[in-house]
Design a protein around this motif. Sequence first.
Motif, PDB file in Angstrom:
ATOM      1  N   SER A 176       0.813  -1.217   0.000  1.00 37.66           N
ATOM      2  CA  SER A 176       0.000   0.000   0.000  1.00 37.66           C
ATOM      3  C   SER A 176       0.843   1.262   0.000  1.00 37.66           C
ATOM      4  O   SER A 176       1.873   1.353   0.680  1.00 37.66           O
ATOM      5  N   GLY A 277      -6.851   3.421  -9.189  1.00 38.70           N
ATOM      6  CA  GLY A 277      -5.740   2.875  -8.427  1.00 38.70           C
ATOM      7  C   GLY A 277      -5.749   1.354  -8.405  1.00 38.70           C
ATOM      8  O   GLY A 277      -6.294   0.687  -9.287  1.00 38.70           O
ATOM      9  N   ASP A 278      -5.181   0.814  -7.344  1.00 37.22           N
ATOM     10  CA  ASP A 278      -4.910  -0.624  -7.216  1.00 37.22           C
ATOM     11  C   ASP A 278      -6.014  -1.305  -6.399  1.00 37.22           C
ATOM     12  O   ASP A 278      -6.999  -0.671  -6.001  1.00 37.22           O
ATOM     13  N   TYR A 279      -5.831  -2.614  -6.198  1.00 38.64           N
ATOM     14  CA  TYR A 279      -6.706  -3.451  -5.370  1.00 38.64           C
ATOM     15  C   TYR A 279      -8.132  -3.510  -5.929  1.00 38.64           C
ATOM     16  O   TYR A 279      -9.105  -3.532  -5.191  1.00 38.64           O
ATOM     17  N   ASN A 282      -7.185  -7.192  -8.114  1.00 29.82           N
ATOM     18  CA  ASN A 282      -6.545  -8.035  -7.105  1.00 29.82           C
ATOM     19  C   ASN A 282      -7.106  -7.806  -5.708  1.00 29.82           C
ATOM     20  O   ASN A 282      -6.470  -8.124  -4.705  1.00 29.82           O
ATOM     21  N   ASP A 318      -5.253   3.113 -15.854  1.00 30.70           N
ATOM     22  CA  ASP A 318      -5.350   2.055 -14.852  1.00 30.70           C
ATOM     23  C   ASP A 318      -3.940   1.898 -14.286  1.00 30.70           C
ATOM     24  O   ASP A 318      -3.082   1.249 -14.890  1.00 30.70           O
ATOM     25  N   PRO A 320      -2.103   0.279 -12.021  1.00 30.23           N
ATOM     26  CA  PRO A 320      -1.324  -0.969 -11.960  1.00 30.23           C
ATOM     27  C   PRO A 320      -0.871  -1.457 -13.332  1.00 30.23           C
ATOM     28  O   PRO A 320       0.227  -2.003 -13.464  1.00 30.23           O
ATOM     29  N   LYS A 321      -1.710  -1.249 -14.338  1.00 32.58           N
ATOM     30  CA  LYS A 321      -1.327  -1.667 -15.690  1.00 32.58           C
ATOM     31  C   LYS A 321      -0.228  -0.778 -16.262  1.00 32.58           C
ATOM     32  O   LYS A 321       0.404  -1.122 -17.267  1.00 32.58           O
ATOM     33  N   HIS A 325       1.793   0.801  -8.528  1.00 30.59           N
ATOM     34  CA  HIS A 325       1.048  -0.095  -7.661  1.00 30.59           C
ATOM     35  C   HIS A 325       0.832   0.494  -6.263  1.00 30.59           C
ATOM     36  O   HIS A 325       1.543   1.398  -5.828  1.00 30.59           O
ATOM     37  N   ASN A 327      -2.002   1.907  -4.815  1.00 31.78           N
ATOM     38  CA  ASN A 327      -2.851   3.071  -4.551  1.00 31.78           C
ATOM     39  C   ASN A 327      -4.291   2.686  -4.252  1.00 31.78           C
ATOM     40  O   ASN A 327      -4.866   1.814  -4.895  1.00 31.78           O
TER      41      ASN A 327
END
Length: 353
Positions: A176, A277-279, A282, A318, A320-321, A325, A327
């Motif tokens: 994170s 962001g992320d998550y 995933n 996007d 992460p793409k 990573h 966020n």
Amino acid sequence: MNTVLKTTVAVLAAIALGSASFAKDKPISISRQGLFSSGGTVTAPVPGEYDEKTNWLDATRKGTTAHVDHANVFFQIPAKEKGLPVVFLHGYGQSRMGWQTTPDGREGWSDFFLRAGHSVFLVDQPRRGAAGATASMTHDTIDTWSADSKDYKPGDQAWYTHFRIGRVAPDRYEGSQFPAGDEAQNQFFRQMTVNTGSYDEKLFGESLGAVLSDVRRMTGKKSVYVTHSQGGRVGWQTPAENVAAIIAVEPGGCPERGSDAYKKFLEAGVPMLVIFGDYIDNGPSDIQSTSFWKNVRDGANEFAENYTADGGFAEVYDLPKMGIHGNSHFLFQEMNNKEIAALVEEWIVRQAK
């Protein structure tokens, strides 16, 4: 240019830009700053004749009015202004504070863009923060226990989980970018503020239209309109004529193809950037919010494809793409907020006119 290469080039360009325009040791020189209100209405006088002799002591308030439902704007104009002004609109439960600082006390996006030469205009939307005046207290049960309640409904833990900081506070997801520590978490939760009146996207959009009109009158330019979360939905309700570009940070949805909001921005030629962001891909599958954010992100991708196919320009970052990573929903407040701001600035320089 394929998508992967395109995003890699954008990231590298942003890093270079960030090392110059957003350098922390570069002082910020401000030629002017201040506050103003935009939009709003005046209530009809309470029946009866105002008695100036008793004024406040007359509990009936006969003959009195109230100025309500305006937006409140704090602005700063740099000494060496260049580029377009940037108008920042917060999301639900927040105020302009979220753009001004971070939970751990670092510089916020408003400082970064000011240092890069943009005039910045930070809005508290109607019925929130410094724009709290309204004619009727909120009936929204997201803020209170019921439509007739005056008790605030708590929700710290839900903020943390739904917006993908971690599963349960204070634990953060692996990798994170959200600032660590009890004090940062304490400061984050204390940024939250409730609506004084009920949520009204159409009314808020009208007031933000007045903000953008006032900014154009002050600067002579259209604005880059940066929205977040629920503010993204208000953004779609805002008139298009004074918008140079929209940066929607994890908006709560995008306009449907052919809708009035879709058509007005398409006809005005407003370019769009939507950021996530992320998550999301995933995120934990047993948490309802994971599928919610997948649907929002996928809807944004569909919107961008349609908007571009119909003659406009929209794209989705996007993160992460793009190799960025960690966020959460509050990516503009996290440890890498400067790098993401630089990525946005690079897009503004290319696309906003």
